[in-house]
Design a protein around this motif. Sequence first.
Motif, PDB file in Angstrom:
ATOM      1  N   GLY A  16      33.929  41.322  42.847  1.00 13.78           N
ATOM      2  CA  GLY A  16      34.422  40.635  44.028  1.00 13.78           C
ATOM      3  C   GLY A  16      33.471  40.511  45.197  1.00 13.78           C
ATOM      4  O   GLY A  16      33.902  40.161  46.299  1.00 13.78           O
TER       5      GLY A  16
ATOM      6  N   GLN B 138      27.837  34.478  40.334  1.00 10.77           N
ATOM      7  CA  GLN B 138      29.166  34.121  39.831  1.00 10.77           C
ATOM      8  C   GLN B 138      29.769  35.271  39.027  1.00 10.77           C
ATOM      9  O   GLN B 138      30.927  35.665  39.248  1.00 10.77           O
ATOM     10  CB  GLN B 138      29.067  32.874  38.948  1.00 10.77           C
ATOM     11  N   HIS B 139      28.985  35.845  38.114  1.00  9.45           N
ATOM     12  CA  HIS B 139      29.514  36.908  37.254  1.00  9.45           C
ATOM     13  C   HIS B 139      29.735  38.203  38.033  1.00  9.45           C
ATOM     14  O   HIS B 139      30.705  38.923  37.767  1.00  9.45           O
ATOM     15  CB  HIS B 139      28.568  37.144  36.078  1.00  9.45           C
TER      16      HIS B 139
ATOM     17  N   SER C  30      29.120  39.530  46.499  1.00  8.58           N
ATOM     18  CA  SER C  30      27.851  38.903  46.159  1.00  8.58           C
ATOM     19  C   SER C  30      26.784  39.964  45.918  1.00  8.58           C
ATOM     20  O   SER C  30      26.941  41.116  46.340  1.00  8.58           O
ATOM     21  CB  SER C  30      27.400  37.992  47.302  1.00  8.58           C
TER      22      SER C  30
ATOM     23  N   ARG D  75      31.891  38.491  25.966  1.00  9.41           N
ATOM     24  CA  ARG D  75      32.339  39.265  27.132  1.00  9.41           C
ATOM     25  C   ARG D  75      31.553  40.569  27.261  1.00  9.41           C
ATOM     26  O   ARG D  75      31.224  41.007  28.355  1.00  9.41           O
ATOM     27  CB  ARG D  75      33.835  39.566  27.021  1.00  9.41           C
TER      28      ARG D  75
ATOM     29  N   HIS E  45      30.488  38.439  41.220  1.00 13.81           N
ATOM     30  CA  HIS E  45      31.666  38.236  42.061  1.00 13.81           C
ATOM     31  C   HIS E  45      32.935  38.305  41.219  1.00 13.81           C
ATOM     32  O   HIS E  45      33.950  38.876  41.637  1.00 13.81           O
ATOM     33  CB  HIS E  45      31.584  36.890  42.777  1.00 13.81           C
ATOM     34  N   ALA E  46      32.895  37.748  40.009  1.00 15.83           N
ATOM     35  CA  ALA E  46      34.067  37.793  39.137  1.00 15.83           C
ATOM     36  C   ALA E  46      34.387  39.218  38.708  1.00 15.83           C
ATOM     37  O   ALA E  46      35.542  39.564  38.479  1.00 15.83           O
ATOM     38  CB  ALA E  46      33.829  36.921  37.905  1.00 15.83           C
ATOM     39  N   THR E  47      33.351  40.066  38.605  1.00 20.35           N
ATOM     40  CA  THR E  47      33.540  41.430  38.138  1.00 20.35           C
ATOM     41  C   THR E  47      33.978  42.368  39.247  1.00 20.35           C
ATOM     42  O   THR E  47      34.930  43.149  39.076  1.00 20.35           O
ATOM     43  CB  THR E  47      32.236  41.969  37.504  1.00 20.35           C
TER      44      THR E  47
END
Length: 326
Positions: free
Chosen positions: A312, A305-306, A314, A267, A308-310
Amino acid sequence: MEQRQEQRQERVERVERVVVLALDGVYPFELGMPSRILGAADGRYEVVTCTVDGGPVATAADFSVTVDHGPEALRTADTVVIAAVTPSRIAASLTDETAAALALVRPGTRVVSICTGAFVLAAAGLLDGRRATTHWCVTDEFRRMFPRVDLDPDVLFVDDGDILTSAGAASGIDICLHLVRRDHGSELANKVARRCVVPPLREGGQAQFIEQPVPEPSTASTAATRDWALARLGDPLTLTDLAAHAGMSLRTFARRFNDEVGLSPGRWLIQQRVSRARHLLEASDLPVDRIAGEVGFATGASLRQHLHATIGVSPQVYRRTFQATR
């Protein structure tokens, strides 16, 4: 995201008025953070301090604080900061004076809490159904008082749009730097951090500061390996690589790393790669796929992907937001 971009552009063009509310039992250290950190941001913020009645307040130290503003200052705020108070002053409901003062805050005003200031926001009903954080020492009490709040005690701060909450004590510095970074970009935030002699972005969360047995003096640290990894983010680093560099078994390294940083090695690597990618998106015109390779993500899709996950959004939206003020 478009609304936040417009708000950010507006903040670049004017001085942001930040009003800090000091309540009885306020910690002097946390009370001074907004003025010290935001005041170092090249005149982008005007910081004033008020109390609920305009009178002096007792601090958590052996002195009181006298301010120049009463609750009417809250009407003029673009951002309101609730400073931390000693745990003996936290409660499940607001005093009449505090409730009346907060009622003066205009709709749409950004609200920030430092440490136990989150109890004030929760008591006002502002955190119901929202993610928030506070000092790890009082998380059980917070959950008991405010079960409708999605409390995350493992992070240094939570940015939930118009409401931001920070964890214990010095994490108020982190959230103030985050405000500068969010409003004006990483270049100014880094400059402010250097002026105040603090790290621009701390690693991990609160878990690394929770009381735990002190390791023996002979116990090796993972700090040198973290520095080694940061210099090689573009390489496909594995847990085996990190443990080998530290001269530890996989299990020992993973346990010690988590104890020191508050995150697993995997992580933490993702966090550092996303952070480096954000800097490159802000400060360069490199294509997204090139940036992905520079920071150690196998493909541009993996970076997307990462990111956006962090946060929100692009890479393209993130870059467009920061390019508006470059």
